[in-house]
Design a protein around this motif. Sequence first.
Motif, PDB file in Angstrom:
ATOM      1  N   LEU A  76      -3.301  -1.092   3.617  1.00 24.84           N
ATOM      2  CA  LEU A  76      -4.307  -1.352   4.594  1.00 24.84           C
ATOM      3  C   LEU A  76      -4.645   0.060   5.361  1.00 24.84           C
ATOM      4  O   LEU A  76      -5.545   0.294   5.925  1.00 24.84           O
ATOM      5  CB  LEU A  76      -3.801  -2.399   5.554  1.00 24.84           C
ATOM      6  CG  LEU A  76      -3.754  -3.557   5.009  1.00 24.84           C
ATOM      7  CD1 LEU A  76      -3.402  -4.714   5.869  1.00 24.84           C
ATOM      8  CD2 LEU A  76      -5.123  -4.145   4.337  1.00 24.84           C
ATOM      9  N   LEU A  79      -7.071   1.419   2.980  1.00 22.12           N
ATOM     10  CA  LEU A  79      -8.395   0.905   3.329  1.00 22.12           C
ATOM     11  C   LEU A  79      -9.057   1.278   4.936  1.00 22.12           C
ATOM     12  O   LEU A  79     -10.096   1.558   4.717  1.00 22.12           O
ATOM     13  CB  LEU A  79      -8.115  -0.643   3.221  1.00 22.12           C
ATOM     14  CG  LEU A  79      -9.328  -1.316   3.490  1.00 22.12           C
ATOM     15  CD1 LEU A  79     -10.340  -1.022   2.393  1.00 22.12           C
ATOM     16  CD2 LEU A  79      -9.077  -2.939   3.178  1.00 22.12           C
ATOM     17  N   THR A  80      -8.263   1.447   5.652  1.00 23.32           N
ATOM     18  CA  THR A  80      -8.654   1.729   6.984  1.00 23.32           C
ATOM     19  C   THR A  80      -9.311   3.430   6.827  1.00 23.32           C
ATOM     20  O   THR A  80     -10.467   3.435   7.313  1.00 23.32           O
ATOM     21  CB  THR A  80      -7.649   2.002   7.975  1.00 23.32           C
ATOM     22  OG1 THR A  80      -7.116   0.630   8.080  1.00 23.32           O
ATOM     23  CG2 THR A  80      -8.145   2.465   9.372  1.00 23.32           C
TER      24      THR A  80
END
Length: 135
Positions: A76, A79-80
């Motif tokens: 994540l 992804l951020t």
Amino acid sequence: MEELTLTTPALLFSAISLIMLAYTNRFLAYAAVIRNLHAVYQDKKDKSLIQQIKNLKQRINLTRWMQIFGISSLLLCVLTMFLIYVHQQIVAVWVFGLALILLIISLILLIKEIKISSQALMLHISNIEDTIKDA
């Protein structure tokens, strides 16, 4: 609200990488102990080993979940960074928040696993002390 930059989630990369290395080392140590206990159990069929094996099974499951949450947190974070790159700031903030929550869960599981490990070691110490007193 302050803007999230690419460097913020990138800062977690080294921390999460080190945590994952520690988790992997724990997992490998458990695997070695289990293989050793398996060989001893095949020779003796000692009932006391069954409790140790159950304890190790619980610790391996916790370590597996620690790894899953840690890896998910890292994913994540990546992804951020992508969301920041494509100018999706609001979504990036929420995804990064979720990454932090997953990392927190992973660390809470680590605390639980350490507690179980410590209890198992204290039992071994107690057994040794009992043997010394009987001698």
